[in-house]
Design a protein around this motif. Sequence first.
Motif, PDB file in Angstrom:
ATOM      1  N   ARG A 248      29.331  32.100 -59.994  1.00  0.00           N
ATOM      2  CA  ARG A 248      28.787  33.039 -59.527  1.00  0.00           C
ATOM      3  C   ARG A 248      29.788  32.842 -57.895  1.00  0.00           C
ATOM      4  NH1 ARG A 248      23.357  34.498 -60.988  1.00  0.00           N
ATOM      5  NH2 ARG A 248      23.809  35.531 -62.288  1.00  0.00           N
ATOM      6  N   VAL A 249      29.585  31.736 -57.440  1.00  0.00           N
ATOM      7  CA  VAL A 249      30.067  31.875 -55.975  1.00  0.00           C
ATOM      8  C   VAL A 249      31.961  31.659 -56.148  1.00  0.00           C
ATOM      9  CG1 VAL A 249      30.671  29.864 -54.081  1.00  0.00           C
ATOM     10  CG2 VAL A 249      27.837  30.442 -54.678  1.00  0.00           C
ATOM     11  N   GLY A 250      32.398  30.848 -56.955  1.00  0.00           N
ATOM     12  CA  GLY A 250      33.588  30.946 -57.331  1.00  0.00           C
ATOM     13  C   GLY A 250      34.003  32.421 -57.739  1.00  0.00           C
ATOM     14  N   ARG A 251      33.638  33.076 -58.727  1.00  0.00           N
ATOM     15  CA  ARG A 251      33.690  34.978 -58.391  1.00  0.00           C
ATOM     16  C   ARG A 251      34.208  34.766 -57.394  1.00  0.00           C
ATOM     17  NH1 ARG A 251      33.850  38.610 -62.626  1.00  0.00           N
ATOM     18  NH2 ARG A 251      33.452  40.573 -61.264  1.00  0.00           N
ATOM     19  N   ILE A 252      33.297  34.930 -56.259  1.00  0.00           N
ATOM     20  CA  ILE A 252      33.099  35.855 -55.557  1.00  0.00           C
ATOM     21  C   ILE A 252      33.947  35.596 -54.007  1.00  0.00           C
ATOM     22  CG2 ILE A 252      31.595  36.227 -52.580  1.00  0.00           C
ATOM     23  CD1 ILE A 252      29.023  35.843 -54.751  1.00  0.00           C
ATOM     24  N   ARG A 253      34.032  33.844 -54.270  1.00  0.00           N
ATOM     25  CA  ARG A 253      35.760  32.957 -53.896  1.00  0.00           C
ATOM     26  C   ARG A 253      36.947  33.839 -54.584  1.00  0.00           C
ATOM     27  NH1 ARG A 253      34.377  27.555 -54.969  1.00  0.00           N
ATOM     28  NH2 ARG A 253      32.249  27.812 -52.899  1.00  0.00           N
TER      29      ARG A 253
ATOM     30  N   ALA B  71      27.506  41.577 -51.938  1.00  0.00           N
ATOM     31  CA  ALA B  71      26.782  41.897 -52.729  1.00  0.00           C
ATOM     32  C   ALA B  71      25.766  41.680 -53.247  1.00  0.00           C
ATOM     33  CB  ALA B  71      26.116  43.988 -52.643  1.00  0.00           C
ATOM     34  N   ARG B  72      26.393  41.081 -54.665  1.00  0.00           N
ATOM     35  CA  ARG B  72      25.974  40.813 -56.016  1.00  0.00           C
ATOM     36  C   ARG B  72      25.033  38.848 -55.357  1.00  0.00           C
ATOM     37  NH1 ARG B  72      29.099  42.018 -59.689  1.00  0.00           N
ATOM     38  NH2 ARG B  72      28.004  43.897 -59.322  1.00  0.00           N
TER      39      ARG B  72
ATOM     40  N   LEU C   2      24.444  33.300 -51.941  1.00  0.00           N
ATOM     41  CA  LEU C   2      24.198  33.643 -50.448  1.00  0.00           C
ATOM     42  C   LEU C   2      23.599  34.294 -49.807  1.00  0.00           C
ATOM     43  CD1 LEU C   2      28.238  35.592 -50.936  1.00  0.00           C
ATOM     44  CD2 LEU C   2      27.971  33.422 -49.642  1.00  0.00           C
ATOM     45  N   HIS C   3      23.606  33.774 -48.732  1.00  0.00           N
ATOM     46  CA  HIS C   3      22.865  34.333 -47.662  1.00  0.00           C
ATOM     47  C   HIS C   3      23.140  35.546 -47.164  1.00  0.00           C
ATOM     48  CE1 HIS C   3      20.825  34.914 -43.607  1.00  0.00           C
ATOM     49  NE2 HIS C   3      19.619  33.756 -44.120  1.00  0.00           N
ATOM     50  N   LYS C   4      21.947  36.890 -46.748  1.00  0.00           N
ATOM     51  CA  LYS C   4      22.517  38.083 -47.041  1.00  0.00           C
ATOM     52  C   LYS C   4      23.564  37.920 -44.971  1.00  0.00           C
ATOM     53  CE  LYS C   4      19.774  40.446 -44.031  1.00  0.00           C
ATOM     54  NZ  LYS C   4      18.358  41.037 -43.225  1.00  0.00           N
ATOM     55  N   ASN C   5      22.734  37.385 -44.424  1.00  0.00           N
ATOM     56  CA  ASN C   5      24.190  37.237 -42.446  1.00  0.00           C
ATOM     57  C   ASN C   5      25.727  37.076 -42.852  1.00  0.00           C
ATOM     58  OD1 ASN C   5      21.816  38.414 -42.068  1.00  0.00           O
ATOM     59  ND2 ASN C   5      21.258  36.395 -40.469  1.00  0.00           N
TER      60      ASN C   5
ATOM     61  N   ALA D  82      26.924  37.300 -46.452  1.00  0.00           N
ATOM     62  CA  ALA D  82      27.771  37.996 -46.306  1.00  0.00           C
ATOM     63  C   ALA D  82      28.663  38.870 -46.195  1.00  0.00           C
ATOM     64  CB  ALA D  82      27.320  38.617 -48.211  1.00  0.00           C
ATOM     65  N   SER D  83      27.606  39.710 -45.064  1.00  0.00           N
ATOM     66  CA  SER D  83      27.810  41.083 -43.879  1.00  0.00           C
ATOM     67  C   SER D  83      28.985  40.202 -42.915  1.00  0.00           C
ATOM     68  CB  SER D  83      26.571  40.827 -43.464  1.00  0.00           C
ATOM     69  OG  SER D  83      26.757  42.280 -42.553  1.00  0.00           O
ATOM     70  N   ARG D  84      29.058  38.916 -42.567  1.00  0.00           N
ATOM     71  CA  ARG D  84      30.293  38.304 -41.623  1.00  0.00           C
ATOM     72  C   ARG D  84      31.257  38.414 -42.699  1.00  0.00           C
ATOM     73  NH1 ARG D  84      28.467  33.648 -40.992  1.00  0.00           N
ATOM     74  NH2 ARG D  84      29.352  32.161 -42.671  1.00  0.00           N
ATOM     75  N   LYS D  85      31.255  37.975 -43.553  1.00  0.00           N
ATOM     76  CA  LYS D  85      32.421  37.957 -44.621  1.00  0.00           C
ATOM     77  C   LYS D  85      32.938  39.305 -44.704  1.00  0.00           C
ATOM     78  CE  LYS D  85      31.695  33.742 -47.205  1.00  0.00           C
ATOM     79  NZ  LYS D  85      33.204  32.802 -46.357  1.00  0.00           N
ATOM     80  N   PHE D  86      32.183  40.259 -44.729  1.00  0.00           N
ATOM     81  CA  PHE D  86      32.741  41.477 -45.264  1.00  0.00           C
ATOM     82  C   PHE D  86      33.024  41.991 -44.604  1.00  0.00           C
ATOM     83  CE2 PHE D  86      31.672  46.426 -46.199  1.00  0.00           C
ATOM     84  CZ  PHE D  86      32.014  46.196 -47.470  1.00  0.00           C
ATOM     85  N   ALA D  87      32.227  42.110 -42.701  1.00  0.00           N
ATOM     86  CA  ALA D  87      32.810  42.878 -41.640  1.00  0.00           C
ATOM     87  C   ALA D  87      34.177  41.735 -40.970  1.00  0.00           C
ATOM     88  CB  ALA D  87      31.257  42.017 -40.896  1.00  0.00           C
ATOM     89  N   ARG D  88      34.360  41.116 -41.308  1.00  0.00           N
ATOM     90  CA  ARG D  88      35.620  40.294 -41.145  1.00  0.00           C
ATOM     91  C   ARG D  88      37.121  40.856 -41.916  1.00  0.00           C
ATOM     92  NH1 ARG D  88      33.533  33.718 -39.531  1.00  0.00           N
ATOM     93  NH2 ARG D  88      32.597  34.528 -37.543  1.00  0.00           N
ATOM     94  N   LEU D  89      36.377  40.785 -43.100  1.00  0.00           N
ATOM     95  CA  LEU D  89      37.727  41.274 -43.300  1.00  0.00           C
ATOM     96  C   LEU D  89      37.590  43.304 -43.757  1.00  0.00           C
ATOM     97  CD1 LEU D  89      36.770  39.554 -47.351  1.00  0.00           C
ATOM     98  CD2 LEU D  89      38.833  39.541 -45.722  1.00  0.00           C
ATOM     99  N   THR D  90      37.045  44.162 -43.671  1.00  0.00           N
ATOM    100  CA  THR D  90      36.883  45.358 -42.788  1.00  0.00           C
ATOM    101  C   THR D  90      37.892  45.638 -41.421  1.00  0.00           C
ATOM    102  OG1 THR D  90      35.363  45.462 -44.364  1.00  0.00           O
ATOM    103  CG2 THR D  90      35.757  47.594 -42.215  1.00  0.00           C
ATOM    104  N   LYS D  91      37.292  44.811 -40.818  1.00  0.00           N
ATOM    105  CA  LYS D  91      38.212  44.933 -39.368  1.00  0.00           C
ATOM    106  C   LYS D  91      39.651  44.384 -39.978  1.00  0.00           C
ATOM    107  CE  LYS D  91      37.564  42.200 -34.724  1.00  0.00           C
ATOM    108  NZ  LYS D  91      37.316  41.737 -33.606  1.00  0.00           N
ATOM    109  N   ALA D  92      40.084  42.974 -40.425  1.00  0.00           N
ATOM    110  CA  ALA D  92      41.378  42.799 -40.582  1.00  0.00           C
ATOM    111  C   ALA D  92      42.078  43.603 -41.787  1.00  0.00           C
ATOM    112  CB  ALA D  92      40.982  41.489 -41.581  1.00  0.00           C
ATOM    113  N   VAL D  93      41.249  44.303 -42.379  1.00  0.00           N
ATOM    114  CA  VAL D  93      42.388  45.978 -43.191  1.00  0.00           C
ATOM    115  C   VAL D  93      42.327  47.050 -42.301  1.00  0.00           C
ATOM    116  CG1 VAL D  93      41.833  47.217 -44.885  1.00  0.00           C
ATOM    117  CG2 VAL D  93      41.137  44.554 -45.392  1.00  0.00           C
ATOM    118  N   ALA D  94      41.393  46.916 -41.988  1.00  0.00           N
ATOM    119  CA  ALA D  94      41.250  48.403 -40.418  1.00  0.00           C
ATOM    120  C   ALA D  94      42.623  47.802 -39.322  1.00  0.00           C
ATOM    121  CB  ALA D  94      40.362  48.030 -39.670  1.00  0.00           C
ATOM    122  N   ALA D  95      43.103  46.297 -39.036  1.00  0.00           N
ATOM    123  CA  ALA D  95      44.075  46.332 -38.168  1.00  0.00           C
ATOM    124  C   ALA D  95      45.435  46.544 -38.783  1.00  0.00           C
ATOM    125  CB  ALA D  95      43.640  44.400 -37.708  1.00  0.00           C
ATOM    126  N   LEU D  96      45.241  46.659 -40.632  1.00  0.00           N
ATOM    127  CA  LEU D  96      46.488  46.560 -40.636  1.00  0.00           C
ATOM    128  C   LEU D  96      47.320  48.224 -40.170  1.00  0.00           C
ATOM    129  CD1 LEU D  96      47.101  45.353 -44.223  1.00  0.00           C
ATOM    130  CD2 LEU D  96      47.776  43.937 -42.525  1.00  0.00           C
TER     131      LEU D  96
END
Length: 87
Positions: free
Chosen positions: A24-29, A59-60, A67-70, A72-86
């Motif tokens: 599962r962790v590998g799939r998320i990675r 989320a899964r 994964l801890h909730k925080n 996952a939230s941190r990873k998603f927030a950082r990725l979202t910010k990076a995508v928005a910055a493009l």
Amino acid sequence: MANTPQAKKRIRRNDRRAEINGARVGRIRTFIKKVETALEAGDKSTAATALQQAQPELARGVAKGVLHKNTASRKFARLTKAVAALA
């Protein structure tokens, strides 16, 4: 060393769960890596699509307890910010 039947069963079960959770962790990675690869290439549309696919996987992972909730939230927030910055 485990002596009781319950302890022996627990060891077997833990080994099976570790294998499943590792997958599962590998799939998320892998999903996160797809977003990061698209970011490095500078392809915003591909990165946004990959991010939409990565979010349910994160989320899964939280729901399944790998994964801890925080985290996952941190990873998603950082990725979202990076995508928005493009541009």
